[in-house]
Design a protein around this motif. Structure first.
Motif, PDB file in Angstrom:
ATOM      1  N   THR A   9      -8.446  -8.507   4.949  1.00 39.99           N
ATOM      2  CA  THR A   9      -7.646  -7.713   4.322  1.00 39.99           C
ATOM      3  C   THR A   9      -7.684  -6.368   5.003  1.00 39.99           C
ATOM      4  O   THR A   9      -6.507  -5.659   5.004  1.00 39.99           O
ATOM      5  CB  THR A   9      -7.660  -7.933   2.637  1.00 39.99           C
ATOM      6  OG1 THR A   9      -9.180  -7.244   2.606  1.00 39.99           O
ATOM      7  CG2 THR A   9      -7.565  -9.162   2.505  1.00 39.99           C
ATOM      8  N   GLN A  53       0.844  -1.069  -0.069  1.00 43.50           N
ATOM      9  CA  GLN A  53       0.219   0.008   0.080  1.00 43.50           C
ATOM     10  C   GLN A  53       1.027   1.269  -0.083  1.00 43.50           C
ATOM     11  O   GLN A  53       1.580   1.545   0.839  1.00 43.50           O
ATOM     12  CB  GLN A  53      -0.961  -0.140   1.302  1.00 43.50           C
ATOM     13  CG  GLN A  53      -1.614  -1.201   1.513  1.00 43.50           C
ATOM     14  CD  GLN A  53      -2.580  -1.461   0.258  1.00 43.50           C
ATOM     15  OE1 GLN A  53      -3.491  -0.876  -0.092  1.00 43.50           O
ATOM     16  NE2 GLN A  53      -2.507  -3.045  -0.023  1.00 43.50           N
ATOM     17  N   LYS A  55      -4.405  -4.716   6.588  1.00 41.68           N
ATOM     18  CA  LYS A  55      -3.582  -3.363   6.139  1.00 41.68           C
ATOM     19  C   LYS A  55      -3.719  -2.349   7.178  1.00 41.68           C
ATOM     20  O   LYS A  55      -2.616  -1.408   7.364  1.00 41.68           O
ATOM     21  CB  LYS A  55      -4.343  -2.892   4.995  1.00 41.68           C
ATOM     22  CG  LYS A  55      -4.433  -3.426   3.673  1.00 41.68           C
ATOM     23  CD  LYS A  55      -4.947  -2.950   2.382  1.00 41.68           C
ATOM     24  CE  LYS A  55      -6.535  -3.082   2.470  1.00 41.68           C
ATOM     25  NZ  LYS A  55      -7.078  -2.378   1.208  1.00 41.68           N
ATOM     26  N   ARG A  69      -0.473  -7.857  -0.074  1.00 39.41           N
ATOM     27  CA  ARG A  69       0.181  -7.150  -1.165  1.00 39.41           C
ATOM     28  C   ARG A  69       0.122  -7.968  -2.579  1.00 39.41           C
ATOM     29  O   ARG A  69      -0.100  -7.570  -3.711  1.00 39.41           O
ATOM     30  CB  ARG A  69       1.809  -7.030  -0.990  1.00 39.41           C
ATOM     31  CG  ARG A  69       2.771  -6.746  -1.939  1.00 39.41           C
ATOM     32  CD  ARG A  69       4.182  -6.765  -1.803  1.00 39.41           C
ATOM     33  NE  ARG A  69       4.591  -8.165  -1.673  1.00 39.41           N
ATOM     34  CZ  ARG A  69       5.692  -8.542  -1.137  1.00 39.41           C
ATOM     35  NH1 ARG A  69       6.532  -7.964  -0.902  1.00 39.41           N
ATOM     36  NH2 ARG A  69       5.937 -10.010  -1.282  1.00 39.41           N
ATOM     37  N   GLU A 112      -4.965  -9.181  -3.022  1.00 40.87           N
ATOM     38  CA  GLU A 112      -6.039  -9.050  -2.101  1.00 40.87           C
ATOM     39  C   GLU A 112      -7.408  -9.823  -2.197  1.00 40.87           C
ATOM     40  O   GLU A 112      -7.731 -10.086  -1.179  1.00 40.87           O
ATOM     41  CB  GLU A 112      -6.289  -7.744  -2.243  1.00 40.87           C
ATOM     42  CG  GLU A 112      -6.664  -6.941  -0.769  1.00 40.87           C
ATOM     43  CD  GLU A 112      -6.748  -5.359  -0.892  1.00 40.87           C
ATOM     44  OE1 GLU A 112      -5.965  -4.768  -1.584  1.00 40.87           O
ATOM     45  OE2 GLU A 112      -7.618  -5.018  -0.351  1.00 40.87           O
ATOM     46  N   ARG A 140      -9.924   1.809   2.643  1.00 42.35           N
ATOM     47  CA  ARG A 140     -11.201   1.481   1.818  1.00 42.35           C
ATOM     48  C   ARG A 140     -10.879   1.486   0.440  1.00 42.35           C
ATOM     49  O   ARG A 140     -11.561   0.818  -0.336  1.00 42.35           O
ATOM     50  CB  ARG A 140     -12.353   1.864   2.422  1.00 42.35           C
ATOM     51  CG  ARG A 140     -12.733   1.720   3.701  1.00 42.35           C
ATOM     52  CD  ARG A 140     -13.999   2.256   4.356  1.00 42.35           C
ATOM     53  NE  ARG A 140     -14.322   2.004   5.478  1.00 42.35           N
ATOM     54  CZ  ARG A 140     -14.309   0.692   6.116  1.00 42.35           C
ATOM     55  NH1 ARG A 140     -14.580  -0.325   5.475  1.00 42.35           N
ATOM     56  NH2 ARG A 140     -14.376   0.708   7.542  1.00 42.35           N
ATOM     57  N   THR A 141      -9.993   2.566   0.208  1.00 40.59           N
ATOM     58  CA  THR A 141      -9.785   2.629  -1.316  1.00 40.59           C
ATOM     59  C   THR A 141      -8.425   1.940  -1.685  1.00 40.59           C
ATOM     60  O   THR A 141      -7.644   1.435  -0.681  1.00 40.59           O
ATOM     61  CB  THR A 141      -9.300   4.227  -1.635  1.00 40.59           C
ATOM     62  OG1 THR A 141      -8.072   4.676  -0.808  1.00 40.59           O
ATOM     63  CG2 THR A 141     -10.297   5.121  -1.067  1.00 40.59           C
ATOM     64  N   ARG A 142      -8.263   1.739  -3.065  1.00 34.12           N
ATOM     65  CA  ARG A 142      -7.076   0.778  -3.325  1.00 34.12           C
ATOM     66  C   ARG A 142      -6.439   1.393  -4.359  1.00 34.12           C
ATOM     67  O   ARG A 142      -6.738   2.306  -5.093  1.00 34.12           O
ATOM     68  CB  ARG A 142      -7.819  -0.467  -4.012  1.00 34.12           C
ATOM     69  CG  ARG A 142      -8.488  -1.195  -3.068  1.00 34.12           C
ATOM     70  CD  ARG A 142      -8.547  -2.682  -3.564  1.00 34.12           C
ATOM     71  NE  ARG A 142      -9.015  -3.500  -2.289  1.00 34.12           N
ATOM     72  CZ  ARG A 142     -10.290  -3.580  -2.000  1.00 34.12           C
ATOM     73  NH1 ARG A 142     -11.316  -2.830  -2.410  1.00 34.12           N
ATOM     74  NH2 ARG A 142     -10.500  -4.505  -0.955  1.00 34.12           N
ATOM     75  N   GLY A 143      -5.121   1.028  -4.455  1.00 33.93           N
ATOM     76  CA  GLY A 143      -4.097   1.429  -5.490  1.00 33.93           C
ATOM     77  C   GLY A 143      -3.717   2.965  -5.420  1.00 33.93           C
ATOM     78  O   GLY A 143      -3.427   3.401  -4.490  1.00 33.93           O
ATOM     79  N   PHE A 178      -5.630   5.006  -2.869  1.00 30.99           N
ATOM     80  CA  PHE A 178      -5.199   5.135  -1.382  1.00 30.99           C
ATOM     81  C   PHE A 178      -3.753   6.151  -1.474  1.00 30.99           C
ATOM     82  O   PHE A 178      -3.790   6.799  -0.634  1.00 30.99           O
ATOM     83  CB  PHE A 178      -4.611   3.793  -1.082  1.00 30.99           C
ATOM     84  CG  PHE A 178      -3.953   3.657   0.374  1.00 30.99           C
ATOM     85  CD1 PHE A 178      -4.618   3.672   1.381  1.00 30.99           C
ATOM     86  CD2 PHE A 178      -2.515   3.582   0.341  1.00 30.99           C
ATOM     87  CE1 PHE A 178      -3.939   3.845   2.648  1.00 30.99           C
ATOM     88  CE2 PHE A 178      -1.963   3.455   1.239  1.00 30.99           C
ATOM     89  CZ  PHE A 178      -2.649   3.794   2.667  1.00 30.99           C
TER      90      PHE A 178
END
Ligand SMILES: Nc1ncnc2c1ncn2[C@@H]1O[C@H](COP(=O)(O)OP(=O)(O)O)[C@@H](O)[C@H]1O
Ligand SMILES: [Mg+2]
Lengths: 345, 254
Positions: A211, A58, A215, A198, A201, A108-111, A114
């Motif tokens: 997950t 992350q 994180k 990593r 997910e 809660r957000t990804r990639g 985040f």
């Protein structure tokens, strides 16, 4: 016999440890010792960034924000009379606590999302540090942070931190402590959960790993460590100003991790020390340094995706395999085993 | 009833991928879900395992309503799954993949790892033993240290089943466990699935290879365009007119 084996496997680390411990005794230049102190402080920041970025995947760009929170927390509490030895874990706890809330929101957000949302938080900390004048003293910052409270030693006197050498050892102590914490964490079932998140997910979640909390744990530990690092930085500098929360710091640390080797133990330290000395060496080039720095970074990303440590590990492996091959018999098996051993480098 | 699926429905924008699908899964059986491509089989798995929220309908596990739970909670309750496109931790070794599969049964946290608590030691040894056992079970003992990317497609399929098996699930949902591998290797996977059943695991299987379905399944559910069009034992399904109709122009049913 047992010690022999230990020496054989860890000679490199022992050598590095001896080098690190004897550095201020061998090098008499105050200038170089000062650069080393800075480099190792940045190494600590890069180490914790590697936990969330390298091992958990992350990309937190709020790292300098939490560094700043720790720095300001330490400045305010020590100036209010609190002992450094209490103020320091408090600085870590403060950053971790704020990190918990920020993590609840942003994880809660990804990639990219985040990365962007954490970058925003970093910027907010920077702005608040510059404008909440009553607390932070604005752009001037807080000055006159007392040196770490001396540690009394029975019969001998006390260990004070006014000398540069002792400040160097203070940094080394915390660097080793951080290494220990991250090493133990990463090489455990909990660390395996980080790496599962990593790597994939969706699969991690499907096999029963929560997950989100995984994180969150990584993020909180990361922020505790970087908050402490901010505290150490503040006490060594004797003051803080909003620049300690500037996102350009985050990008430098990011670069140290990438150049040294993402998700390796030694990478962040190698990257931080090498780049800091290189930048210092090219001091006369002024702003051009950044261009060269950028170039190095791009080259590293393209040609050494696993960083300098990755290159070194592969070279070492080749040499070992070569000699294993010459000796003959079970070379393949040895290779598999030593590859396993090198994983943790 | 071990698992009860009640009127599960899933809409993707205008598309009805699953329409009021109901079926039961009895303990110890192998249930096959078949149907042409795009019939909604994988979607059904995603709804049951919690990877996608259902538009409507309910899922009961041992009489308990588990509708809408997160995938990790479903795994914890004993529903394990594999994916149609082989999904593994491809940056990690075979043994680490399996160890992660057992993670849901261990509690080692930050402090255990940091202080090397008795739990850390116990669970580490427990995990290692479980990994060895699983390696044995899927016939991959010599591959423990290999990276996933170096394995053949067939070995990856085996490993994916092994990872799902690690949590000691009550139900294993296998989405096309032989997709993309040759006939000879299919037999190995088939035998592996039979051994899952011997272990007392209930299997829910999506499969295209008809011979395999007919040999393995105790019961078959047939989907077509998101609808359940038939359900019954293999011999009944193979001569069901609606099923033959759905497969016309597609695969021949043995
Ligand atoms: N996440 C999704 N978003 C939109 N449409 C989807 C999604 N997943 C599946 N579909 C659609 O739902 C239908 C059923 O797909 P799927 O369940 O994968 O079929 P099967 O596994 O039986 O081949 C297909 O038309 C597919 O395009
Ligand atoms: Mg499918």
């Amino acid at each position: 016999m047992k010690y022999n084996k230990f020496l054989k496997q860890n000679w490199l680390y022992l050598l590095l440890l001896i080098a690190a411990l004897s550095f201020p005794l061998v090098i008499s230049s105050r200038y170089y010792i000062q650069i080393m102190i800075t480099a190792l402080t940045w190494a600590m920041a890069a180490l914790s960034l590697n936990l969330i970025l390298g091992y958990t995947g992350q990309a937190s760009l709020a790292h300098a924000g939490f560094f700043g929170l720790g720095a300001y927390s330490l400045a305010l509490t020590t100036k209010a009379g609190l002992s450094f030895w209490l103020a320091l874990p408090l600085a870590g706890a403060f950053a971790a606590f704020i990190g918990l809330f920020i993590g609840l929101l942003t994880l809660r957000t990804r990639g990219h999302y985040f990365a962007i949302s954490t970058l925003c938080f970093g910027v907010i900390v920077f702005i608040v540090a510059g404008s909440w004048i009553e607390i932070t003293k604005g752009a001037t910052g807080i000055l006159g942070i007392p040196k770490p409270t001396p540690i009394p030693i029975p019969f001998i006197g006390e260990l004070s931190f006014t000398s540069q050498t002792n400040q160097y050892y203070l940094v080394i102590f915390f660097l080793l402590l951080f290494l220990f914490i991250i090493y133990r964490l990463v090489n455990s079932l909990q660390g395996l959960s980080f790496m599962a998140v990593r790597n994939n997910e969706v699969l991690a979640e499907a096999v029963g790993i929560n997950t989100f909390t995984t994180k969150l744990l990584s993020f909180v530990v990361t922020n505790f460590l970087v908050g402490m690092t901010g505290g150490i930085y503040a006490v060594l500098m004797g003051g803080v100003s909003p620049t300690v929360a500037g996102s350009n710091l985050t990008f430098f640390w990011l670069a140290y991790v990438i150049i040294g080797g993402v998700a390796t133990m030694a990478g962040p330290i190698v990257g931080a020390v090498l780049v800091t000395f290189l930048m210092e060496y090219m001091y006369s080039l002024g702003e051009y340094r950044l261009a060269i720095f950028g170039l190095i970074l791009i080259m590293a990303i393209i040609f050494f995706p696993r960083g300098l440590v990755g290159v070194f590990t592969r070279l070492y492996q080749k040499i070992k395999d070569y000699f294993g091959g010459i000796r003959g018999g079970g070379a393949g098996q040895n290779a598999a085993k030593s590859r396993k051993a090198n994983e943790t480098l | 009833m071990l698992l009860k699926v009640e009127k599960l429905t899933k809409h993707f924008d205008g598309l009805v991928a699953n329409n009021h699908i109901s079926f039961d899964l009895a303990e110890g059986e192998i249930l096959a879900i078949i149907g042409p491509n795009g019939a909604g089989k994988s979607t059904l798995f995603n709804l049951i395992s919690g990877m996608l929220p259902a538009t409507s309908g309910k899922v009961f596990l041992e009489e308990e309503d588990v509708t809408g739970l997160k995938p990790h909670s479903m795994a914890e309750r004993g529903i394990a799954r594999t994916f149609q496109t082989t999904t593994l931790f491809d940056e990690l070794r075979v043994m680490d993949n399996l160890a992660i599969g057992y993670r849901v049964r261990t509690r080692t946290g930050f402090w255990d790892a940091l202080l090397h608590s008795s739990r850390w030691r116990r669970e580490k040894e427990e995990t290692e033993a479980k990994v060895m056992e699983a390696l044995e079970f899927i016939g991959m003992r010599e591959y423990a240290y290999h990276f996933v990317s170096t394995l053949t497609q067939e070995a990856q399929k085996r490993l994916a089943i092994g990872v799902a098996l690690m949590s000691d699930p009550k139900i294993m949902m296998l989405d096309e466990p032989t997709a993309g591998i040759i006939q000879d290797e299919t037999d190995g996977i088939m035998e592996l699935i039979l051994r899952l059943k011997e272990r007392g695991i209930t299997v829910c299987l999506i499969e295209h290879k008809m011979r395999m379905v007919m040999d393995l399944a105790d019961r078959i559910v047939v989907l077509n365009y998101g609808e359940k069009i038939a359900e019954g034992p293999p011999e009944e399904i193979s001569c069901n007119p609606a099923v033959i109709e759905a497969y016309l122009g597609g695969e021949h049913i043995a």
